[in-house]
Design a protein around this motif. Structure first.
Motif, PDB file in Angstrom:
ATOM      1  N   LEU A 126       0.842  -1.204   0.000  1.00  0.00           N
ATOM      2  CA  LEU A 126       0.000   0.000   0.000  1.00  0.00           C
ATOM      3  C   LEU A 126       0.878   1.256   0.000  1.00  0.00           C
ATOM      4  O   LEU A 126       0.448   2.317  -0.454  1.00  0.00           O
ATOM      5  CB  LEU A 126      -0.897   0.044   1.242  1.00  0.00           C
ATOM      6  N   GLY A 127       2.077   1.115   0.582  1.00  0.00           N
ATOM      7  CA  GLY A 127       2.910   2.311   0.780  1.00  0.00           C
ATOM      8  C   GLY A 127       2.289   3.192   1.845  1.00  0.00           C
ATOM      9  O   GLY A 127       2.354   4.420   1.780  1.00  0.00           O
ATOM     10  N   ALA A 128       1.655   2.566   2.840  1.00  0.00           N
ATOM     11  CA  ALA A 128       0.962   3.312   3.894  1.00  0.00           C
ATOM     12  C   ALA A 128       1.035   2.508   5.192  1.00  0.00           C
ATOM     13  O   ALA A 128       1.181   1.284   5.159  1.00  0.00           O
ATOM     14  CB  ALA A 128      -0.504   3.516   3.507  1.00  0.00           C
ATOM     15  N   PRO A 129       0.909   3.212   6.329  1.00  0.00           N
ATOM     16  CA  PRO A 129       0.956   2.489   7.604  1.00  0.00           C
ATOM     17  C   PRO A 129      -0.283   1.619   7.821  1.00  0.00           C
ATOM     18  O   PRO A 129      -1.385   1.980   7.399  1.00  0.00           O
ATOM     19  CB  PRO A 129       0.986   3.609   8.655  1.00  0.00           C
ATOM     20  N   VAL A 130      -0.073   0.495   8.483  1.00  0.00           N
ATOM     21  CA  VAL A 130      -1.162  -0.429   8.824  1.00  0.00           C
ATOM     22  C   VAL A 130      -1.170  -0.571  10.345  1.00  0.00           C
ATOM     23  O   VAL A 130      -0.160  -0.952  10.936  1.00  0.00           O
ATOM     24  CB  VAL A 130      -0.913  -1.796   8.136  1.00  0.00           C
ATOM     25  N   PRO A 188      -8.493  -7.567  19.797  1.00  0.00           N
ATOM     26  CA  PRO A 188      -8.823  -8.241  18.540  1.00  0.00           C
ATOM     27  C   PRO A 188     -10.332  -8.433  18.354  1.00  0.00           C
ATOM     28  O   PRO A 188     -10.774  -8.820  17.279  1.00  0.00           O
ATOM     29  CB  PRO A 188      -8.119  -9.602  18.689  1.00  0.00           C
ATOM     30  N   GLU A 189     -11.139  -8.156  19.389  1.00  0.00           N
ATOM     31  CA  GLU A 189     -12.596  -8.387  19.322  1.00  0.00           C
ATOM     32  C   GLU A 189     -13.308  -7.136  18.812  1.00  0.00           C
ATOM     33  O   GLU A 189     -14.285  -6.683  19.408  1.00  0.00           O
ATOM     34  CB  GLU A 189     -13.141  -8.759  20.712  1.00  0.00           C
ATOM     35  N   ASP A 214      -1.857  -1.902  19.023  1.00  0.00           N
ATOM     36  CA  ASP A 214      -0.937  -2.984  19.381  1.00  0.00           C
ATOM     37  C   ASP A 214       0.367  -2.769  18.625  1.00  0.00           C
ATOM     38  O   ASP A 214       1.439  -2.653  19.206  1.00  0.00           O
ATOM     39  CB  ASP A 214      -1.569  -4.339  19.026  1.00  0.00           C
ATOM     40  N   ARG A 215       0.262  -2.665  17.288  1.00  0.00           N
ATOM     41  CA  ARG A 215       1.484  -2.494  16.493  1.00  0.00           C
ATOM     42  C   ARG A 215       1.183  -1.748  15.197  1.00  0.00           C
ATOM     43  O   ARG A 215       0.149  -1.996  14.567  1.00  0.00           O
ATOM     44  CB  ARG A 215       2.052  -3.874  16.161  1.00  0.00           C
TER      45      ARG A 215
END
Ligand SMILES: Nc1ncnc2c1ncn2[C@@H]1O[C@H](COP(=O)(O)OP(=O)(O)O)[C@@H](O)[C@H]1O
Ligand SMILES: O=P(O)(O)OC[C@H](O)CO
Length: 491
Positions: free
Chosen positions: A421-425, A431-432, A462-463
């Motif tokens: 994507l060239g973008a932050p994820v 997780p719920e 989280d990350r």
């Protein structure tokens, strides 16, 4: 104060008990049978849906120490159709599931009649068997006497939320929320009402349809005998919309993508119902306090399922997480591309007859290259949606992608997603997110949970995966993917 969320999904029913600050107290999950009566047909037994939902709700409440539940939120697999008898509560047929393709020819005929533009203008959707309306028409035509009984007001239609509410309230409420209504092909998403034109076009009598409420609203009260006391049902949203809320994507330009079996990406477009020029869907993200927020949606049919195929079909791995180490051993000089069109391609191609293909095989290609190509296919497909969304709505700008769902546990898949994507994820701590979205809607209505802005501040990372791939490599790899898809479409 405690909130219960029921999450009725395609393969399992889940229930989660939350504290009023939306911390998970207990969860329960139950898988139920899938029925495939013919090729391309997918059905669920509404009895299984009900018993697994009520059963997991009871189990989760018990695990949490049987607290007093103050509010109930419901989220659900969308588009799936149930029709039942209003006097007995008995379904007239098994539920026809969103994945079911039996009405493909009806969609083709309507397309040939030149009505797709009108359908898209009104509903934001496309003429595809994925959505509810043609499934309703099929049931009314195939089940003996159903059409006459529907006209006489003896039958009720519902998506899964609506069916569960009917059961939970003992037949007191025939209601749904705007997000679920927006997936039926019968709802005018701008006027926010059922469309008489669409009902006429798809041959669905208005008498069948539930009343549509906000996503945080009063949907009735559960029968006291079910969970020990009557619980108010105060939040309802389709699962992808609930995940959008759970991810706190409340501002225009915010985007989430959920990676389970398939992948569903929603981009918040605020109060604009953007008409897609790139075969994305325009849908209702949520309706709160009478105000509708819209989204552009891209649906990919195969995401985590490609990892299941490595496991169950090819038997290259025993567990999904083994793809992490295996893909790390892949030979960088090989450019294997997997287009996992196992059930056709979804957005933005909508090619139901396309089939999966693998490109770039050499004598040295082995399990490691397959694992990497499988994980990368999810990133490439997301980039397709990302491109379509930017083309449809340039204000999307430099958005960050918030991700959730089982496959986000895969570090290499998420890193490649950011790279391509060239973008932050951004992966959240909780997780719920889907259940959390439903719980927040109910808690907001009950006055237990904070308003959207304050809830958004409590969202925790989280990350973050940062794009690390050089631009020229990204461009080269994505061009190769586009050529691979064109080859698949050409077959
Ligand atoms: N560590 C992992 N690496 C890659 N894929 C994974 C991993 N863990 C789970 N998955 C994939 O995620 C999917 C399960 O996600 P989930 O959100 O539970 O899906 P669903 O709600 O559609 O059943 C499965 O298809 C599985 O293959
Ligand atoms: O039940 P899921 O999580 O596979 O989601 C299904 C979607 O709502 C279908 O549109």
């Amino acid at each position: 104060m405690t909130i219960l969320a029921m999450d009725q999904g395609t393969t399992s029913s889940r229930a989660v008990v939350f504290s009023d600050d939306l911390q998970v107290q207990a969860t329960a999950q139950h898988e139920f049978p899938q029925h495939f009566p013919r090729s391309g047909w997918v059905e669920h037994d509404p009895g299984d849906i009900w018993t697994s939902s009520a059963g997991t709700a009871r189990a989760a409440i018990e695990k949490a120490g049987a607290p007093r539940i103050d509010a109930l939120g419901i989220t659900n697999q969308r588009e799936t159709v149930v029709i039942w008898d209003r006097s007995t509560g008995q379904p007239i047929h098994r539920a026809i599931v969103w994945q079911d393709r039996r009405t493909a020819d009806i969609c083709d005929r309507l397309r040939a009649d030149g009505v797709e533009d009108q359908v898209t203008d009104t509903t934001g959707l496309l003429l595809d068997p994925y959505f509810s309306a043609t499934k309703i028409g099929w049931l009314l035509d195939r089940v003996d006497g159903a059409r006459d009984r529907a006209r006489a007001g003896e039958l009720a239609f519902g998506t899964i939320d609506s069916f569960l509410i009917w059961k939970l309230t003992g037949g007191q409420a025939h209601v749904t929320d705007a997000t679920n209504a927006s997936r039926t092909l019968l709802y005018d998403i701008r006027r926010n009402d059922w469309s008489d034109d669409m009902c006429r076009l798809f041959g669905v009598p208005r008498e069948l349809l539930p009343e549509v409420r906000d996503s945080a609203d009063d949907f009735g009260t559960t029968r006291p005998d079910l969970f020990g006391r009557a619980i108010p049902i105060l939040g309802v949203a389709g699962d992808q919309q609930a995940a959008t809320v759970g991810q706190a994507c409340f501002r225009p330009g915010m985007m989430k993508s959920t990676y389970g079996t398939g992948c569903f990406a929603l981009l918040n477009t605020g109060d604009q119902a953007v008409r897609s020029q790139n075969r994305l869907l325009t849908t209702i993200a949520y309706r709160l306090d009478g105000k509708t927020t819209y989204a552009l949606e891209g649906s990919i049919f195969i995401a985590g399922a490609v990892v299941q195929w490595l496991r169950d079909g090819l038997k290259l791995i025993r567990e999904a997480r083994e793809t992490q180490a295996l893909s790390g051993q892949a030979d960088d000089s090989q450019q294997v591309i997997m287009v996992p069109a196992f059930t056709g391609l979804g957005a933005p191609y909508w090619a139901p007859t396309a089939r999966g293909t693998i490109f770039g095989l050499t004598r040295n290609t082995g399990p490691a290259e397959f694992a990497r190509a499988a994980l990368e296919s999810v990133g490439f497909q997301t980039r397709d949606l990302w491109e379509a969304m930017r083309a449809d709505w340039p204000q999307a700008g430099d958005a960050v992608l918030r991700v959730d769902g089982g496959m986000t546990a895969s570090e290499p898949a998420m890193q490649f997603l950011a790279d391509i994507l060239g973008a932050p994820v951004d992966r959240p701590r909780n997780p719920e997110t889907t259940a959390q979205g439903a719980a927040w809607l109910a808690g907001y209505r009950a006055g237990l949970c904070p308003a959207p802005e304050a809830y958004a501040e409590a969202w925790q990372l989280d990350r973050r995966f940062e794009a690390a791939m050089p631009d020229d490599q990204r461009d080269r790899r994505y061009s190769a993917w586009k050529r691979a898809v064109q080859a698949v479409l050409a077959v």
